[in-house]
Enzyme design. Structure first.
Site, PDB file in Angstrom:
ATOM      1  N   HIS A  29       0.832  -1.205   0.000  1.00  0.00           N
ATOM      2  CA  HIS A  29       0.000   0.000   0.000  1.00  0.00           C
ATOM      3  C   HIS A  29       0.865   1.253   0.000  1.00  0.00           C
ATOM      4  O   HIS A  29       2.069   1.175   0.267  1.00  0.00           O
ATOM      5  CB  HIS A  29      -0.916   0.035   1.232  1.00  0.00           C
ATOM      6  CG  HIS A  29      -2.103  -0.877   1.112  1.00  0.00           C
ATOM      7  ND1 HIS A  29      -2.036  -2.210   1.429  1.00  0.00           N
ATOM      8  CD2 HIS A  29      -3.374  -0.642   0.687  1.00  0.00           C
ATOM      9  CE1 HIS A  29      -3.221  -2.771   1.202  1.00  0.00           C
ATOM     10  NE2 HIS A  29      -4.052  -1.835   0.759  1.00  0.00           N
ATOM     11  N   LYS A  71      -0.386   4.875   4.617  1.00  0.00           N
ATOM     12  CA  LYS A  71      -1.303   3.948   5.327  1.00  0.00           C
ATOM     13  C   LYS A  71      -0.799   3.715   6.749  1.00  0.00           C
ATOM     14  O   LYS A  71       0.380   3.469   6.961  1.00  0.00           O
ATOM     15  CB  LYS A  71      -1.415   2.618   4.567  1.00  0.00           C
ATOM     16  CG  LYS A  71      -2.455   1.692   5.176  1.00  0.00           C
ATOM     17  CD  LYS A  71      -2.837   0.580   4.227  1.00  0.00           C
ATOM     18  CE  LYS A  71      -3.832  -0.386   4.860  1.00  0.00           C
ATOM     19  NZ  LYS A  71      -5.111   0.238   5.204  1.00  0.00           N
TER      20      LYS A  71
HETATM   21  P1  NAD Z   1      -7.904   9.570   5.284  1.00  0.00           P
HETATM   22  O1  NAD Z   1      -6.955   9.746   6.434  1.00  0.00           O
HETATM   23  O2  NAD Z   1      -7.591  10.244   3.988  1.00  0.00           O
HETATM   24  O3  NAD Z   1      -9.374  10.013   5.728  1.00  0.00           O
HETATM   25  C1  NAD Z   1      -9.906   9.804   7.017  1.00  0.00           C
HETATM   26  C2  NAD Z   1     -10.760  11.021   7.355  1.00  0.00           C
HETATM   27  O4  NAD Z   1     -11.423  10.775   8.592  1.00  0.00           O
HETATM   28  C3  NAD Z   1      -9.909  12.278   7.520  1.00  0.00           C
HETATM   29  O5  NAD Z   1     -10.406  13.331   6.692  1.00  0.00           O
HETATM   30  C4  NAD Z   1     -10.051  12.606   9.003  1.00  0.00           C
HETATM   31  O6  NAD Z   1     -10.025  13.994   9.281  1.00  0.00           O
HETATM   32  C5  NAD Z   1     -11.406  11.989   9.320  1.00  0.00           C
HETATM   33  N1  NAD Z   1     -11.513  11.740  10.766  1.00  0.00           N
HETATM   34  C6  NAD Z   1     -10.677  11.053  11.552  1.00  0.00           C
HETATM   35  N2  NAD Z   1     -11.078  11.074  12.830  1.00  0.00           N
HETATM   36  C7  NAD Z   1     -12.209  11.809  12.854  1.00  0.00           C
HETATM   37  C8  NAD Z   1     -13.112  12.195  13.880  1.00  0.00           C
HETATM   38  N3  NAD Z   1     -12.912  11.818  15.161  1.00  0.00           N
HETATM   39  N4  NAD Z   1     -14.192  12.936  13.550  1.00  0.00           N
HETATM   40  C9  NAD Z   1     -14.391  13.323  12.285  1.00  0.00           C
HETATM   41  N5  NAD Z   1     -13.564  12.979  11.245  1.00  0.00           N
HETATM   42  C10 NAD Z   1     -12.496  12.238  11.541  1.00  0.00           C
HETATM   43  O7  NAD Z   1      -8.026   7.986   5.082  1.00  0.00           O
HETATM   44  P2  NAD Z   1      -8.626   7.199   3.817  1.00  0.00           P
HETATM   45  O8  NAD Z   1      -7.525   6.763   2.903  1.00  0.00           O
HETATM   46  O9  NAD Z   1      -9.784   7.944   3.259  1.00  0.00           O
HETATM   47  O10 NAD Z   1      -9.140   5.872   4.546  1.00  0.00           O
HETATM   48  C11 NAD Z   1     -10.121   5.935   5.565  1.00  0.00           C
HETATM   49  C12 NAD Z   1     -10.339   4.533   6.135  1.00  0.00           C
HETATM   50  O11 NAD Z   1     -10.883   3.671   5.131  1.00  0.00           O
HETATM   51  C13 NAD Z   1      -9.053   3.831   6.606  1.00  0.00           C
HETATM   52  O12 NAD Z   1      -9.354   3.054   7.737  1.00  0.00           O
HETATM   53  C14 NAD Z   1      -8.680   2.949   5.439  1.00  0.00           C
HETATM   54  O13 NAD Z   1      -7.881   1.839   5.817  1.00  0.00           O
HETATM   55  C15 NAD Z   1     -10.050   2.539   4.980  1.00  0.00           C
HETATM   56  N6  NAD Z   1     -10.170   2.108   3.587  1.00  0.00           N
HETATM   57  C16 NAD Z   1     -11.064   1.125   3.362  1.00  0.00           C
HETATM   58  C17 NAD Z   1     -11.329   0.708   2.074  1.00  0.00           C
HETATM   59  C18 NAD Z   1     -12.369  -0.347   1.852  1.00  0.00           C
HETATM   60  O14 NAD Z   1     -12.664  -0.688   0.699  1.00  0.00           O
HETATM   61  N7  NAD Z   1     -12.994  -0.866   2.915  1.00  0.00           N
HETATM   62  C19 NAD Z   1     -10.640   1.293   0.998  1.00  0.00           C
HETATM   63  C20 NAD Z   1      -9.725   2.307   1.260  1.00  0.00           C
HETATM   64  C21 NAD Z   1      -9.503   2.708   2.556  1.00  0.00           C
END
Ligand code: NAD
Length: 259
Positions: free
Chosen positions: A150, A154
């Site tokens: 990744h 990450k």
């Molecule tokens: P990212 O860090 O770009 O986005 C996360 C967002 O959540 C940020 O904007 C952050 O400010 C917000 N956030 C965090 N804590 C918060 C809170 N307490 N209140 C409000 N907002 C809050 O991360 P990303 O790449 O978008 O990934 C997000 C999650 O999704 C990760 O856990 C990642 O592993 C997962 N993910 C899952 C899949 C899937 O298909 N299931 C695919 C990609 C990523």
């Protein structure tokens, strides 16, 4: 149109979801994040103003058809607590939840439908099924190992997808999952399955199951090149979940792969 409330709206996945929502027949009606508060959701995602401001309070997610969560474990756990009090369907893709948060998610699934998937891609969902078939069919003469890669930002390792893939193979073959080999570890045992995590650059997500026999190797690999696939899968799940009974579901249910 299905009205979605989005937690993690300013994140990479949140923005991707906002960009694909119109093609998927979904409106993002409420957006929560702790970043970009007060800014228009569409402007942040680069698609022009949508008239939906990003807000910090999760209470904004109460007035929607379904909540979609791509945030971080602490935020996801807080959301689950909120929804237990006022049940709404939930689609969550946040990975790295601890045991307590997993238990809270299971409790929520008793009162609301929940789709939780570490990976919403259709290809990866099928990979889990193919991995199970291959591991069972090839059996003990083939050593199973998993490698994932990744992007450098990450924060959890191995990926939730790699852990799920390991679980699928370990279940079929009765294996023990190990996360590293270093030093004088001795020869590989028959009952281990190692999961190795590589990190670097802007890799969206790659997962390979290797089944190594004597004189041949089968590799089942999935490579994501655009995170929009996860957003599309999550929105497909958001449409599918409406009207379902309380329970815990995953993408196999959404794709109709469950026997
Ligand atoms: P990212 O860090 O770009 O986005 C996360 C967002 O959540 C940020 O904007 C952050 O400010 C917000 N956030 C965090 N804590 C918060 C809170 N307490 N209140 C409000 N907002 C809050 O991360 P990303 O790449 O978008 O990934 C997000 C999650 O999704 C990760 O856990 C990642 O592993 C997962 N993910 C899952 C899949 C899937 O298909 N299931 C695919 C990609 C990523």
């Amino acid at each position: 149109m299905t009205r979605v409330g989005l937690l993690g709206a300013a994140g990479r996945m949140g923005q991707s979801l906002v960009r694909v929502a119109p093609e998927e027949g979904v409106t993002v009606a409420a957006a929560v994040d702790r970043r970009e508060v007060g800014r228009d959701l569409g402007v942040v995602a680069g698609v022009g103003a949508l008239g939906v401001p990003i807000v910090a309070e999760m209470d904004a997610l109460r007035d929607v058809d379904v909540v979609v969560d791509f945030s971080l474990p602490d935020a996801a756990a807080q959301l689950v607590e909120l929804l237990r009090g006022e049940p709404l369907p939930l689609v969550t893709g946040t990975t790295g939840l601890d045991e307590g948060a997993q238990e809270a998610l299971a409790a929520l699934a008793e009162v609301a439908p929940v789709v939780a998937a570490p990976n919403f891609s259709q290809g990866v969902t099928l990979l889990f099924h193919l991995a199970s078939l291959a591991a069972a069919t090839l059996g003990e003469g083939f050593d199973a190992e998993i490698v994932e890669m990744h992007h450098r930002r990450k924060i959890d390792a191995p990926s939730g997808t790699a852990l799920r893939l390991a679980e699928v193979v370990a279940e079929v073959r009765g294996l023990r999952v190990v996360h590293a080999r270093s030093g004088q570890v001795g020869p590989r045992s028959d009952d281990e399955l190692a999961v190795l995590a590589l990190r670097g650059g802007d890799v969206v997500g790659e997962h390979t199951l290797l089944l190594q026999g004597m004189g041949e190797r089968l590799e089942l690999a999935h490579r994501a090149t655009d995170r929009a696939i996860f957003a599309r899968g999550a929105l497909r799940a958001a449409r599918w979940i409406l009207g379902r009974s309380p329970g815990r579901y995953d993408m196999s249910d959404v794709m109709g792969l469950r026997a």
